[in-house]
Design a protein around this motif. Structure first.
Motif, short mmCIF file in Angstrom:
data_model
loop_
_atom_site.label_atom_id
_atom_site.label_comp_id
_atom_site.label_asym_id
_atom_site.label_seq_id
_atom_site.Cartn_x
_atom_site.Cartn_y
_atom_site.Cartn_z
N TYR A 97 -8.39 0.81 -11.52
CA TYR A 97 -8.51 2.11 -10.35
C TYR A 97 -9.80 2.32 -10.00
CZ TYR A 97 -9.96 4.81 -14.32
OH TYR A 97 -10.65 5.63 -15.39
N PHE A 98 -9.93 2.84 -8.75
CA PHE A 98 -11.22 3.16 -8.21
C PHE A 98 -11.12 4.54 -7.75
CE2 PHE A 98 -13.87 3.74 -4.31
CZ PHE A 98 -15.10 3.51 -4.94
N ARG A 155 -1.61 -11.23 -5.47
CA ARG A 155 -0.74 -10.19 -4.87
C ARG A 155 -1.03 -8.93 -5.55
NH1 ARG A 155 1.83 -14.78 -4.53
NH2 ARG A 155 1.54 -15.16 -6.74
N GLN A 156 -1.11 -7.65 -4.78
CA GLN A 156 -1.53 -6.30 -5.32
C GLN A 156 -0.94 -5.19 -4.90
OE1 GLN A 156 -5.64 -5.68 -4.60
NE2 GLN A 156 -5.34 -6.31 -2.47
N ILE A 157 -0.70 -4.18 -5.63
CA ILE A 157 -0.11 -3.00 -5.10
C ILE A 157 -1.38 -1.87 -5.10
CG2 ILE A 157 0.75 -2.37 -7.32
CD1 ILE A 157 3.13 -0.72 -5.91
N TYR A 158 -1.49 -1.13 -4.29
CA TYR A 158 -2.58 -0.19 -4.52
C TYR A 158 -1.96 1.28 -3.67
CZ TYR A 158 -4.04 -2.19 -0.10
OH TYR A 158 -3.76 -2.92 1.51
N THR A 159 -2.95 2.15 -3.90
CA THR A 159 -2.61 3.71 -3.47
C THR A 159 -3.81 4.38 -3.30
OG1 THR A 159 -1.28 5.64 -3.72
CG2 THR A 159 -2.35 4.61 -5.79
N ALA A 160 -3.62 5.30 -2.07
CA ALA A 160 -4.68 6.19 -1.88
C ALA A 160 -4.00 7.52 -1.88
CB ALA A 160 -5.18 5.88 -0.43
N THR A 161 -4.50 8.39 -2.67
CA THR A 161 -3.80 9.60 -3.09
C THR A 161 -4.74 10.67 -3.54
OG1 THR A 161 -1.96 10.58 -4.25
CG2 THR A 161 -3.33 9.50 -5.57
N ASN A 162 -4.37 12.06 -3.40
CA ASN A 162 -5.09 13.17 -3.62
C ASN A 162 -4.52 13.36 -5.38
OD1 ASN A 162 -6.62 14.14 -1.50
ND2 ASN A 162 -4.34 14.31 -0.62
N PRO A 163 -5.58 14.04 -6.18
CA PRO A 163 -5.39 14.11 -7.51
C PRO A 163 -3.93 15.11 -7.82
CG PRO A 163 -7.21 15.04 -7.18
CD PRO A 163 -6.95 14.36 -5.81
N ALA A 164 -3.33 14.53 -8.72
CA ALA A 164 -2.28 15.43 -9.10
C ALA A 164 -2.59 16.06 -10.56
CB ALA A 164 -0.97 14.72 -9.34
N SER A 165 -1.59 16.78 -11.36
CA SER A 165 -1.98 17.21 -12.74
C SER A 165 -2.13 16.02 -13.64
CB SER A 165 -1.02 18.20 -13.09
OG SER A 165 0.11 17.67 -13.47
N PHE A 174 0.70 -1.27 0.01
CA PHE A 174 0.02 -0.07 0.09
C PHE A 174 0.84 1.30 -0.08
CE2 PHE A 174 -2.15 3.27 2.63
CZ PHE A 174 -3.08 3.61 1.80
N VAL A 175 0.70 2.16 -1.03
CA VAL A 175 1.52 3.36 -1.22
C VAL A 175 0.30 4.34 -0.56
CG1 VAL A 175 2.73 4.93 -2.50
CG2 VAL A 175 2.86 2.26 -3.03
N ASP A 176 0.87 5.11 0.44
CA ASP A 176 0.06 6.14 0.90
C ASP A 176 0.44 7.59 0.09
OD1 ASP A 176 -2.06 7.73 2.11
OD2 ASP A 176 -1.14 7.66 3.98
N GLU A 177 -0.54 8.28 -0.39
CA GLU A 177 0.03 9.49 -1.13
C GLU A 177 0.96 9.14 -2.36
OE1 GLU A 177 -1.71 12.23 -1.30
OE2 GLU A 177 -2.64 11.81 0.43
N GLY A 178 0.37 8.18 -3.36
CA GLY A 178 0.96 7.81 -4.35
C GLY A 178 1.80 9.10 -5.20
N ILE A 179 1.14 9.95 -5.25
CA ILE A 179 1.70 11.08 -6.08
C ILE A 179 3.13 11.79 -5.54
CG2 ILE A 179 -0.46 11.90 -6.90
CD1 ILE A 179 -0.46 14.12 -4.93
N GLU A 180 3.48 11.21 -4.33
CA GLU A 180 4.82 11.68 -3.89
C GLU A 180 5.80 10.73 -4.46
OE1 GLU A 180 3.04 13.12 0.58
OE2 GLU A 180 4.39 11.38 0.62
#
Length: 176
Positions: free
Chosen positions: A150-151, A123-133, A87-93
């Motif tokens: 994506y969701f 196996r999975q990778i997922y992220t929660a993030t705020n939108p970037a450009s 799990f990647v929190d804030e994937g845009i970073e």
């Protein structure tokens, strides 16, 4: 049961303070399920509700790290590791290179306890993030190249499902 996951954010300070302490340990894993929390090694072992043939609990493990890099944008702390989920929190970073390196860590296939094999079902990778450009690599990855699924949920949609979000926060986000 018997799985190993990784929670990451760009820096260790952020992953520990916001993701692990504020969310995972307060809202996700009940304290009664924590078997051991090694704060030095950043590992949480937790009960899964399953028991092995010997009657002992079958544990899963969550590691948490910052993706501090060596200057090239690639993480240095996870090389050679294997995980069943990430799990990647804030994937845009994080950089695209870091994401790809994380994908390469998704090869944990479970563990054996007292002769019984506990396989990782997927196996999975997922992220929660705020939108970037729309020029951000993550937008390109999911929307243009259509890699993975994506969701997406807006603040208004989220407020319908989460009682913990204050109404004034949702209103502020909708106005911005």
């Amino acid at each position: 049961p018997g799985n190993r996951g990784l929670i990451v954010r760009n820096t260790f300070t952020d992953v520990r303070a916001s993701t692990v302490e504020q969310t995972l340990l307060e809202e996700v894993i009940p304290e009664s399920h924590i078997y051991e929390h090694n704060k030095t090694k950043h590992i949480i072992k937790h009960r899964t509700g399953h028991r092995g043939p010997d009657g002992e609990p079958v544990l899963s493990e969550i590691q948490y790290h910052g993706l501090d890099s060596s200057g090239d944008g690639l993480p240095t702390k996870i090389g050679g590791q294997q995980y069943g989920w990430i799990f990647v929190d804030e994937g845009i970073e994080i950089t695209k290179g870091a994401w790809v390196q994380l994908l390469g860590r998704l090869r944990f296939n479970g563990r054996t306890k007292n002769g019984r094999r506990y396989k990782v079902p997927f196996r999975q990778i997922y992220t929660a993030t705020n939108p970037a450009s729309k020029t951000h690599w993550m937008y390109d990855w999911f929307f243009n190249q259509e890699k993975g699924t994506y969701f997406m949920m807006t603040a208004n949609e989220l407020s319908e499902h989460v009682d913990a979000i204050p109404d004034d926060y949702v209103e502020t986000m909708a106005e911005s």
